[in-house]
Write a protein that holds these residues in place. Structure first.
Motif, mmCIF file in Angstrom:
data_model
loop_
_atom_site.group_PDB
_atom_site.id
_atom_site.type_symbol
_atom_site.label_atom_id
_atom_site.label_comp_id
_atom_site.label_asym_id
_atom_site.label_seq_id
_atom_site.Cartn_x
_atom_site.Cartn_y
_atom_site.Cartn_z
ATOM 1 N N HIS A 47 -2.474 -63.809 36.848
ATOM 2 C CA HIS A 47 -3.195 -64.742 35.990
ATOM 3 C C HIS A 47 -2.430 -65.036 34.702
ATOM 4 C CE1 HIS A 47 -7.401 -64.142 37.917
ATOM 5 N NE2 HIS A 47 -6.446 -63.964 38.804
ATOM 6 N N SER A 78 -4.433 -58.710 38.411
ATOM 7 C CA SER A 78 -5.019 -59.807 37.635
ATOM 8 C C SER A 78 -4.113 -60.213 36.484
ATOM 9 C CB SER A 78 -6.397 -59.409 37.096
ATOM 10 O OG SER A 78 -7.306 -59.280 38.158
ATOM 11 N N ALA A 109 -3.608 -63.286 44.151
ATOM 12 C CA ALA A 109 -4.137 -62.074 43.511
ATOM 13 C C ALA A 109 -5.357 -61.561 44.269
ATOM 14 C CB ALA A 109 -4.502 -62.362 42.052
ATOM 15 N N GLU A 110 -6.263 -62.457 44.607
ATOM 16 C CA GLU A 110 -7.471 -62.040 45.345
ATOM 17 C C GLU A 110 -7.105 -61.441 46.697
ATOM 18 O OE1 GLU A 110 -10.484 -61.724 44.234
ATOM 19 O OE2 GLU A 110 -9.935 -62.614 42.322
ATOM 20 N N TYR A 125 -3.969 -67.392 41.761
ATOM 21 C CA TYR A 125 -5.248 -66.680 41.725
ATOM 22 C C TYR A 125 -5.651 -66.216 43.124
ATOM 23 C CZ TYR A 125 -5.855 -68.577 36.976
ATOM 24 O OH TYR A 125 -5.711 -68.903 35.656
ATOM 25 N N LYS A 167 -5.802 -57.869 46.296
ATOM 26 C CA LYS A 167 -6.926 -56.957 46.050
ATOM 27 C C LYS A 167 -7.678 -56.663 47.350
ATOM 28 C CE LYS A 167 -7.717 -58.593 41.334
ATOM 29 N NZ LYS A 167 -8.661 -59.333 40.468
#
Length: 140
Positions: free
Chosen positions: A104, A100, A116-117, A113, A120
């Motif tokens: 971000h 994050s 990043a998701e 973003y 994860k």
């Protein structure tokens, strides 16, 4: 143009993750994610939501196999798995924080973003697949 670039990046990361997953482990979760991401004129926020939902589905899968291992492993083996899982959760939480912060705050633009998701989600998916493989290799 930015949306196309974003979709290409997300698709690339998803395909890398899928290519590292054996065919026998491919799951309906992957196809639900693909269907979600294939919407026409999908926004960055919608892409992030699709990936978050996928991560939540993989987390459910992870917990399912953890519970199955808890009830099917010898006590000593499960105690080791339990400690490993606690350490994995610590790793996951710290890695999520870093991801994050990096995507971000360091990278510029909202397109990062969804990257990043996706990163994860891949972490949770990998652990879910590992636990599934342990369970499926038990002799019943």
């Amino acid at each position: 143009m930015m949306k196309r670039t974003l979709i290409v990046i997300v698709t690339f990361y998803a395909s890398v993750g899928l290519s590292q997953t054996k065919e026998k482990n491919e799951n309906s979760i992957d196809s639900v994610e693909s269907n979600c991401l294939e919407k026409k004129d999908i926004s960055n926020a919608e892409i992030c939501n699709c990936i978050r939902q996928t991560r939540e589905s993989w987390d459910i899968e992870l917990n399912k196999y953890y519970a199955l291992l808890r009830t099917n492993l010898p006590k000593e083996a499960f105690e080791i798995l339990n400690e490993s899982q606690k350490r994995w959760i610590n790793y996951r939480d710290k890695e999520f924080q870093f991801i994050s912060a990096f995507y971000h705050n360091v990278q510029e633009g909202t397109m990062w973003y969804s990257v990043a998701e996706n990163k994860k989600m891949e972490i949770v998916k990998q652990r879910a697949v590992e636990l599934e493989e342990y369970f499926k290799s038990l002799d019943f």
